[in-house]
Motif scaffolding. Structure first.
Motif, PDB file in Angstrom:
ATOM      1  N   UNK A 179       6.610 -22.411  46.726  1.00 60.26           N
ATOM      2  CA  UNK A 179       7.666 -21.398  46.618  1.00 60.26           C
ATOM      3  C   UNK A 179       7.676 -20.478  47.834  1.00 60.26           C
ATOM      4  N   UNK A 180       6.495 -20.130  48.300  1.00 60.91           N
ATOM      5  CA  UNK A 180       6.422 -19.285  49.493  1.00 60.91           C
ATOM      6  C   UNK A 180       7.065 -19.981  50.688  1.00 60.91           C
ATOM      7  N   UNK A 181       6.829 -21.271  50.839  1.00 63.13           N
ATOM      8  CA  UNK A 181       7.469 -22.024  51.928  1.00 63.13           C
ATOM      9  C   UNK A 181       8.980 -22.083  51.770  1.00 63.13           C
ATOM     10  N   UNK A 182       9.451 -22.254  50.533  1.00 62.11           N
ATOM     11  CA  UNK A 182      10.897 -22.292  50.320  1.00 62.11           C
ATOM     12  C   UNK A 182      11.538 -20.943  50.608  1.00 62.11           C
ATOM     13  N   UNK A 183      10.898 -19.848  50.216  1.00 64.62           N
ATOM     14  CA  UNK A 183      11.452 -18.521  50.477  1.00 64.62           C
ATOM     15  C   UNK A 183      11.471 -18.208  51.986  1.00 64.62           C
ATOM     16  N   UNK A 184      10.581 -18.780  52.730  1.00 62.74           N
ATOM     17  CA  UNK A 184      10.645 -18.635  54.184  1.00 62.74           C
ATOM     18  C   UNK A 184      11.906 -19.326  54.737  1.00 62.74           C
ATOM     19  N   UNK A 185      12.261 -20.467  54.168  1.00 61.46           N
ATOM     20  CA  UNK A 185      13.510 -21.115  54.562  1.00 61.46           C
ATOM     21  C   UNK A 185      14.719 -20.254  54.195  1.00 61.46           C
ATOM     22  N   UNK A 186      14.652 -19.590  53.039  1.00 61.68           N
ATOM     23  CA  UNK A 186      15.741 -18.705  52.625  1.00 61.68           C
ATOM     24  C   UNK A 186      15.879 -17.541  53.610  1.00 61.68           C
ATOM     25  N   UNK A 187      14.756 -17.009  54.094  1.00 58.87           N
ATOM     26  CA  UNK A 187      14.808 -15.925  55.089  1.00 58.87           C
ATOM     27  C   UNK A 187      15.414 -16.422  56.399  1.00 58.87           C
ATOM     28  N   UNK A 188      15.100 -17.651  56.755  1.00 57.31           N
ATOM     29  CA  UNK A 188      15.722 -18.230  57.959  1.00 57.31           C
ATOM     30  C   UNK A 188      17.231 -18.353  57.790  1.00 57.31           C
ATOM     31  N   UNK A 189      17.672 -18.758  56.610  1.00 54.86           N
ATOM     32  CA  UNK A 189      19.113 -18.872  56.365  1.00 54.86           C
ATOM     33  C   UNK A 189      19.783 -17.504  56.419  1.00 54.86           C
ATOM     34  N   UNK A 190      19.114 -16.479  55.879  1.00 52.68           N
ATOM     35  CA  UNK A 190      19.672 -15.125  55.939  1.00 52.68           C
ATOM     36  C   UNK A 190      19.786 -14.647  57.385  1.00 52.68           C
ATOM     37  N   UNK A 191      18.765 -14.919  58.185  1.00 48.41           N
ATOM     38  CA  UNK A 191      18.827 -14.538  59.595  1.00 48.41           C
ATOM     39  C   UNK A 191      19.925 -15.271  60.340  1.00 48.41           C
ATOM     40  N   UNK A 192      20.123 -16.556  60.001  1.00 51.01           N
ATOM     41  CA  UNK A 192      21.179 -17.321  60.676  1.00 51.01           C
ATOM     42  C   UNK A 192      22.554 -16.754  60.351  1.00 51.01           C
ATOM     43  N   UNK A 193      22.792 -16.405  59.084  1.00 54.37           N
ATOM     44  CA  UNK A 193      24.084 -15.803  58.710  1.00 54.37           C
ATOM     45  C   UNK A 193      24.272 -14.446  59.382  1.00 54.37           C
ATOM     46  N   UNK A 219       5.896 -28.646  35.528  1.00 51.94           N
ATOM     47  CA  UNK A 219       5.465 -29.262  36.785  1.00 51.94           C
ATOM     48  C   UNK A 219       6.484 -30.277  37.297  1.00 51.94           C
ATOM     49  N   UNK A 220       6.943 -31.145  36.403  1.00 50.54           N
ATOM     50  CA  UNK A 220       7.911 -32.163  36.826  1.00 50.54           C
ATOM     51  C   UNK A 220       9.230 -31.516  37.217  1.00 50.54           C
ATOM     52  N   UNK A 221       9.711 -30.586  36.383  1.00 52.11           N
ATOM     53  CA  UNK A 221      11.011 -29.961  36.647  1.00 52.11           C
ATOM     54  C   UNK A 221      10.989 -29.146  37.937  1.00 52.11           C
ATOM     55  N   UNK A 222       9.939 -28.326  38.124  1.00 48.55           N
ATOM     56  CA  UNK A 222       9.871 -27.491  39.315  1.00 48.55           C
ATOM     57  C   UNK A 222       9.642 -28.321  40.575  1.00 48.55           C
ATOM     58  N   UNK A 223       8.909 -29.398  40.456  1.00 46.53           N
ATOM     59  CA  UNK A 223       8.707 -30.261  41.631  1.00 46.53           C
ATOM     60  C   UNK A 223      10.034 -30.826  42.108  1.00 46.53           C
ATOM     61  N   UNK A 224      10.841 -31.318  41.161  1.00 40.85           N
ATOM     62  CA  UNK A 224      12.151 -31.863  41.541  1.00 40.85           C
ATOM     63  C   UNK A 224      13.050 -30.766  42.085  1.00 40.85           C
ATOM     64  N   UNK A 225      13.067 -29.602  41.417  1.00 38.57           N
ATOM     65  CA  UNK A 225      13.939 -28.510  41.841  1.00 38.57           C
ATOM     66  C   UNK A 225      13.596 -28.015  43.243  1.00 38.57           C
ATOM     67  N   UNK A 226      12.307 -27.758  43.513  1.00 40.16           N
ATOM     68  CA  UNK A 226      11.903 -27.253  44.821  1.00 40.16           C
ATOM     69  C   UNK A 226      12.113 -28.294  45.914  1.00 40.16           C
ATOM     70  N   UNK A 227      11.866 -29.542  45.577  1.00 36.47           N
ATOM     71  CA  UNK A 227      12.061 -30.594  46.574  1.00 36.47           C
ATOM     72  C   UNK A 227      13.533 -30.721  46.957  1.00 36.47           C
ATOM     73  N   UNK A 228      14.418 -30.728  45.964  1.00 34.21           N
ATOM     74  CA  UNK A 228      15.853 -30.850  46.241  1.00 34.21           C
ATOM     75  C   UNK A 228      16.374 -29.620  46.985  1.00 34.21           C
ATOM     76  N   UNK A 229      15.961 -28.415  46.542  1.00 27.38           N
ATOM     77  CA  UNK A 229      16.438 -27.181  47.179  1.00 27.38           C
ATOM     78  C   UNK A 229      15.972 -27.094  48.631  1.00 27.38           C
ATOM     79  N   UNK A 230      14.713 -27.433  48.886  1.00 31.01           N
ATOM     80  CA  UNK A 230      14.202 -27.373  50.255  1.00 31.01           C
ATOM     81  C   UNK A 230      14.913 -28.382  51.152  1.00 31.01           C
ATOM     82  N   UNK A 231      15.143 -29.583  50.628  1.00 34.88           N
ATOM     83  CA  UNK A 231      15.823 -30.607  51.427  1.00 34.88           C
ATOM     84  C   UNK A 231      17.254 -30.177  51.759  1.00 34.88           C
ATOM     85  N   UNK A 232      17.984 -29.635  50.795  1.00 42.22           N
ATOM     86  CA  UNK A 232      19.361 -29.197  51.035  1.00 42.22           C
ATOM     87  C   UNK A 232      19.416 -28.047  52.038  1.00 42.22           C
ATOM     88  N   UNK A 233      18.494 -27.104  51.928  1.00 44.88           N
ATOM     89  CA  UNK A 233      18.525 -25.949  52.828  1.00 44.88           C
ATOM     90  C   UNK A 233      18.181 -26.357  54.254  1.00 44.88           C
TER      91      UNK A 233
END
Length: 321
Positions: free
Chosen positions: A286-300, A127-141
């Protein structure tokens, strides 16, 4: 005649006096008889009348051979033996704290409890590790998407991002690589299709990476109650074996073993309930983060399409000249 009557009367009086003096001495040393068990003693009869001319017998002294007056039987002894106190007979109940119950449990039950405690520790670690990982990844993206929002080409987007590592730079690098490798080909649709295939591989790799640890949560949430139930069944079985050996169903004897067994189920629920809740939470995040990944793919993909159109437009302009 008068003298003989007087002597007979005197002898009878002496006999009565001797009997009266002997009886109280033995009766005073004994307890008074119970009313129901007392036996009335008949008064001693006087001596038979003496024949004329007989001399008055001397007063008889009580001797050791003279039988004592019958004594009343002792009163029924009241039983003073009190029943033993149940608290003194029953074994002293142990302090049923979780630690004492754990230390008193069977080896199998202890192993189950330790395993469930370790599973609970893993749940909170994930829980702690994934919370930090998802928060950092979402913020960077999100920050990277804002930076390339005004970019007009893949090269300009790469310059805006710099040398940062992330999912969006991976998309831009894959698009540039495909455009470079497809130089000289006139089919833009083929280039876009191959770039989309590269983007799909990157998305799937990111999905696998971001879901690391989710399987652990799912496994703990689904199996911990059953593992705790196994420990409970094993502990209760040992408790019943102990009952059969001790041949008692006293609650003070039965309760500790059953409490130790139920502690395993409690620990299993403590490990399973947070795991299920955390798993559902991360599924949404995770579903919200993967939606951001799809947005990045569309932008590229859009930047690649602009570059292709721009390159064809320049070729057409040169041909027109």
């Amino acid at each position: 005649m008068k003298t003989m009557s007087f002597q007979a009367s005197l002898a009878a009086a002496l006999m009565l006096a001797a009997t009266w003096l002997a009886s109280p001495v033995s009766a005073q040393t004994q307890s008074p008889p119970a009313p129901a068990q007392s036996v009335a003693q008949p008064a001693p009869a006087g001596p038979p009348p003496m024949a004329p001319g007989a001399s008055a017998p001397a007063a008889q002294e009580p001797s050791a051979s003279t039988p004592a007056a019958p004594t009343a039987p002792p009163a029924a002894t009241v039983s003073t033996t009190a029943k033993p106190d149940a608290a003194a007979v029953a074994p002293a109940m142990k302090e049923l704290s979780p630690w004492v119950m754990f230390m008193s449990a069977d080896v199998i039950v202890k192993a189950v409890m330790i395993g469930l405690a370790f599973a609970s520790l893993m749940t909170w670690t994930v829980f702690i590790a994934k919370s930090i990982e998802l928060s950092v990844a979402s913020t960077k993206l999100r920050s990277a998407l804002k930076k390339i929002a005004e970019a007009r080409s893949l090269a300009e987007a790469q310059m805006a991002l710099g040398t940062k590592q992330g999912i969006l730079p991976s998309f831009l690098a894959a698009a540039l690589r495909e455009a470079r490798m497809s130089a000289g080909l006139s089919s833009d649709a083929g280039i876009k299709e191959r770039a989309a295939s590269s983007f799909s591989e990157i998305v799937r790799a990111e999905q696998r990476r971001i879901r690391i640890g989710m399987g652990v949560l799912a496994t703990i949430g689904s199996t911990s109650p059953f593992v705790g139930l196994f420990g409970t069944v094993w502990g209760i079985m040992n408790s019943f074996i102990g009952i059969s050996k001790s041949q008692t169903t006293n609650l003070a004897v039965v309760a500790p073993g059953i409490a130790e067994a139920l502690l395993a189920t409690a620990i299993g629920l403590v490990a399973a309930i947070p795991a299920v809740i955390i798993y559902n939470h991360f599924s949404r995040v995770t579903k919200g983060y993967l939606e951001l990944v799809s947005r990045a793919s569309g932008a590229a993909g859009r930047l690649l399409s602009r570059d292709l159109d721009r390159s064809h437009g320049s070729v057409h302009s040169r041909a027109a000249e």
